[in-house]
Design a protein around this motif. Structure first.
Motif, PDB file in Angstrom:
ATOM      1  N   LYS A  33       0.761  -1.423   0.182  1.00  0.00           N
ATOM      2  CA  LYS A  33       0.053  -0.160  -0.249  1.00  0.00           C
ATOM      3  C   LYS A  33       1.182   1.582  -0.035  1.00  0.00           C
ATOM      4  O   LYS A  33       1.632   1.151   0.396  1.00  0.00           O
ATOM      5  CB  LYS A  33      -0.806  -0.412   1.044  1.00  0.00           C
ATOM      6  N   ARG A  37      -1.917   5.693  -0.732  1.00  0.00           N
ATOM      7  CA  ARG A  37      -3.103   5.561  -1.138  1.00  0.00           C
ATOM      8  C   ARG A  37      -4.001   4.758  -0.460  1.00  0.00           C
ATOM      9  O   ARG A  37      -3.014   4.531   0.825  1.00  0.00           O
ATOM     10  CB  ARG A  37      -3.108   4.781  -2.675  1.00  0.00           C
ATOM     11  N   THR A  39      -5.868   1.707  -1.272  1.00  0.00           N
ATOM     12  CA  THR A  39      -5.705   0.972  -2.358  1.00  0.00           C
ATOM     13  C   THR A  39      -4.336  -0.169  -2.293  1.00  0.00           C
ATOM     14  O   THR A  39      -3.088  -0.012  -1.482  1.00  0.00           O
ATOM     15  CB  THR A  39      -5.652   1.183  -3.496  1.00  0.00           C
ATOM     16  N   GLU A  41      -1.533  -3.026  -4.500  1.00  0.00           N
ATOM     17  CA  GLU A  41      -1.389  -2.890  -5.793  1.00  0.00           C
ATOM     18  C   GLU A  41      -0.058  -4.216  -5.395  1.00  0.00           C
ATOM     19  O   GLU A  41       0.750  -4.701  -4.590  1.00  0.00           O
ATOM     20  CB  GLU A  41      -0.547  -1.797  -5.847  1.00  0.00           C
ATOM     21  N   THR A 122      -5.185  -0.808  -6.534  1.00  0.00           N
ATOM     22  CA  THR A 122      -5.386   0.543  -6.788  1.00  0.00           C
ATOM     23  C   THR A 122      -4.873   0.586  -8.460  1.00  0.00           C
ATOM     24  O   THR A 122      -5.423   1.164  -9.093  1.00  0.00           O
ATOM     25  CB  THR A 122      -3.387   1.031  -7.102  1.00  0.00           C
ATOM     26  N   TYR A 123      -4.831  -0.625  -9.173  1.00  0.00           N
ATOM     27  CA  TYR A 123      -5.110  -0.930 -10.658  1.00  0.00           C
ATOM     28  C   TYR A 123      -6.197  -2.114 -11.008  1.00  0.00           C
ATOM     29  O   TYR A 123      -5.167  -3.011 -11.555  1.00  0.00           O
ATOM     30  CB  TYR A 123      -3.940  -1.049 -11.001  1.00  0.00           C
TER      31      TYR A 123
END
Length: 142
Positions: A33, A37, A39, A41, A122-123
């Motif tokens: 993380k 952010r 989120t 990843e 994140t993505y």
């Protein structure tokens, strides 16, 4: 946005901008993380000028997870195309981390282990496909 996966070696080192490393530690997947952010990843990042993409993967894995001992292998290449933007190319890796050290004080604020891919990504348009490619590669090696 469109993400495509290619056989390993499709693109020259100079074309590859990113290394993404699906990693396991103690049989669990490692997610990170970013400090800015909320989120999760897959560890990875940008290739530096004149850096070989394999070295990018090793550096990013260490910087983003604190991994000090690991085995890493390239799995496939990929591209991401956003409307109105140039296409970006990267390489996906799989790593088995043997030892985690202290997380460097850089952009990553937290490292966490998961049984499978977390939901809060994140993505989300990119990471599930890359994760799937590594999973398929691992199944093919058994």
């Amino acid at each position: 946005m469109e993400t495509k996966v290619y056989n390993l070696g499709k693109f020259r080192n100079e074309e590859l901008k990113f290394a993404v490393i699906v990693a396991k530690f103690n049989k669990e997947f490692v997610y990170v993380k970013h400090k800015e952010r909320s989120t999760w990843e897959i560890p990875g990042g940008h290739r530096e000028m004149d850096e070989v993409i394999d070295d990018t993967a090793k550096r990013e894995l260490s910087e983003e997870t604190g991994a000090t001992r690991f085995n890493i292998e390239a799995v496939c290449d990929y591209s991401v195309e956003k409307v109105g933007c140039e296409i970006n190319y990267g390489r996906v890796y799989y790593a088995e981390i043997e030892e985690l050290g202290k997380l460097p004080d850089l952009e990553i604020g937290e490292v966490k282990l998961f049984d499978s891919m977390p939901e809060n990504l994140t993505y989300p348009e990119i990471q599930p496909l890359l994760f799937k490619m590594v999973q398929e590669n691992l199944r093919g090696q058994r």
